[in-house]
Design an enzyme around this catalytic site. Structure first.
Site, PDB file in Angstrom:
ATOM      1  N   ILE A  12     100.207   3.058  76.685  1.00  0.00           N
ATOM      2  CA  ILE A  12     100.272   3.767  75.399  1.00  0.00           C
ATOM      3  C   ILE A  12     100.160   2.767  74.244  1.00  0.00           C
ATOM      4  O   ILE A  12      99.451   2.994  73.269  1.00  0.00           O
ATOM      5  CB  ILE A  12     101.568   4.607  75.279  1.00  0.00           C
ATOM      6  CG1 ILE A  12     101.613   5.671  76.393  1.00  0.00           C
ATOM      7  CG2 ILE A  12     101.667   5.279  73.903  1.00  0.00           C
ATOM      8  CD1 ILE A  12     102.852   6.546  76.414  1.00  0.00           C
ATOM      9  N   TYR A 157     117.365   5.063  84.784  1.00  0.00           N
ATOM     10  CA  TYR A 157     116.307   5.001  83.766  1.00  0.00           C
ATOM     11  C   TYR A 157     116.611   6.019  82.657  1.00  0.00           C
ATOM     12  O   TYR A 157     116.645   5.671  81.468  1.00  0.00           O
ATOM     13  CB  TYR A 157     114.960   5.286  84.421  1.00  0.00           C
ATOM     14  CG  TYR A 157     113.809   5.387  83.458  1.00  0.00           C
ATOM     15  CD1 TYR A 157     113.554   4.356  82.546  1.00  0.00           C
ATOM     16  CD2 TYR A 157     112.959   6.492  83.449  1.00  0.00           C
ATOM     17  CE1 TYR A 157     112.492   4.441  81.660  1.00  0.00           C
ATOM     18  CE2 TYR A 157     111.900   6.581  82.574  1.00  0.00           C
ATOM     19  CZ  TYR A 157     111.670   5.554  81.677  1.00  0.00           C
ATOM     20  OH  TYR A 157     110.619   5.645  80.795  1.00  0.00           O
TER      21      TYR A 157
END
Ligand code: UDP
Length: 334
Positions: A12, A157
């Site tokens: 990204i 996470y």
């Protein structure tokens, strides 16, 4: 404007560099900024920014975001900070849980500290993983987060990014750091690699190679995939949207598809003879793994605050990503 992108050599991040510097498919704004990238190349790749190295407005340093003096210098120099550097990908998280927690929490805290001292506009990437195993459809920003037990690495996470979000809100409330949190849903496009999970590049590679597509579980689980060009356009527009300060915002594309349907579609679009092969989650990720059945973004807040509407549907995403992998396959053979 001078803009710092942590994780700028990532999937990204590198598309965001293209857009902000004014090159490539995702850069229809024609905006020209001076870009500074820091990336440790742990999951990013120098290839992603190779084409930008010649650009006079592009600067990069290969280092970790935990290098305090360097971060301070970079943040002092820039007007806007996009903090995208993070340990990402389900596979990586399962394999390196300590690294995940340390990078995602310590690195972010350091960036917020430096940015808050100078009041710098900051945008931090979070993830739809924070919604955890909530069964609500769609996920809205104010929903409860439903995480699993702490002995299951997958949730570390989600939890580390949730802490980042708490930190962002704390810095906004207490220190007036002009920060926005964005929660990315499954984002796809050229340059994404399948080494760390990421189903679409994995399926495309297998289909193009005529190998079996490996489906984890029964394939009835579904996801919503967004095009990276839509996501970086939103990130660009966000930096100027002052009504997003102190807000958390979903970014994604709400069209849903099951993993079984996705596999069949990719085989068709690649004109491949590949077959489907099923493996259990335990085999794929190790014992005790929990997958989400569905994950659909509610993007009404992004639309309301800065007019975000995705332009790309799943077919466009697959077309662009397949074409990238075809070219890549050809160029790596020649
Ligand atoms: N998946 C799969 N085969 C693969 C990789 C992933 O069936 O080779 C499944 C995975 O279990 C999940 C979905 O595809 O249900 C999306 O996986 P990805 O890692 O892309 O994203 P996330 O799990 O974070 O949504």
């Amino acid at each position: 404007m001078k803009i710092l992108i942590t994780g700028g050599a990532g999937f990204i991040g590198s598309h965001l560099c293209d857009r902000l510097i004014g090159v490539g498919a995702g850069s229809d704004s024609g905006s020209k900024h001076e870009i500074f990238v820091i990336d440790d190349l742990s999951t990013g790749s120098i290839e992603n920014i190779e084409h930008l190295k010649v650009h006079k407005n592009f600067h990069y340093v290969i280092d970790t975001i935990t290098n305090k003096s360097l971060m301070r210098e970079l943040i002092d120099k820039c007007d806007v900070i996009y903090h995208l550097a993070a340990a990402v990908g389900v596979k990586l998280i399962m394999e390196r849980p300590v690294h995940t927690i340390e990078t995602n929490i310590y690195g972010t805290e350091l960036i917020f500290q430096c940015a808050a001292q100078k009041g710098k506009r900051t945008i931090i990437a979070s993830t739809s993983e924070v919604y955890g195993k909530s069964s609500k459809i769609p996920f809205s920003e104010d929903d409860d987060l439903v995480l699993g037990p702490t002995n299951i690495a997958r949730w570390s996470y989600a939890c580390s990014k949730a802490i980042d979000e708490y930190l962002a809100h704390a810095y906004w409330n207490e220190k007036r750091l002009p920060v926005t949190v964005v929660r990315f849903f499954n984002t796809v496009g050229p340059r994404q690699v399948g080494h760390y999970g990421m189903v679409i590049p994995r399926f495309i590679k297998s289909a193009l190679a005529g190998e079996n597509l490996t489906i984890y579980g029964d394939g009835h689980q579904s996801r919503c995939f967004g095009h990276v060009n839509d996501i970086v356009r939103a990130l660009d527009e966000l930096k100027d949207a002052n009504n997003t300060l102190g807000e958390t915002i979903n970014l994604g594309q709400p069209e849903e598809i099951s993993i079984n349907e996705l596999a069949v579609k990719i085989i068709e679009m690649c004109e491949s003879k590949s077959k489907l092969q099923y493996v259990s989650f335990d085999e794929a990720y190790g014992p005790g793994f929990e997958d989400m059945k569905k994950r659909v973004p509610d993007i009404s807040k992004a639309k309301r605050l800065f007019g975000f509407t995705p332009k790309y549907k799943l077919n466009d995403i697959l077309r662009d990503t397949i074409s990238y992998h075809r070219q890549h396959q050809l160029s790596s053979r020649s």
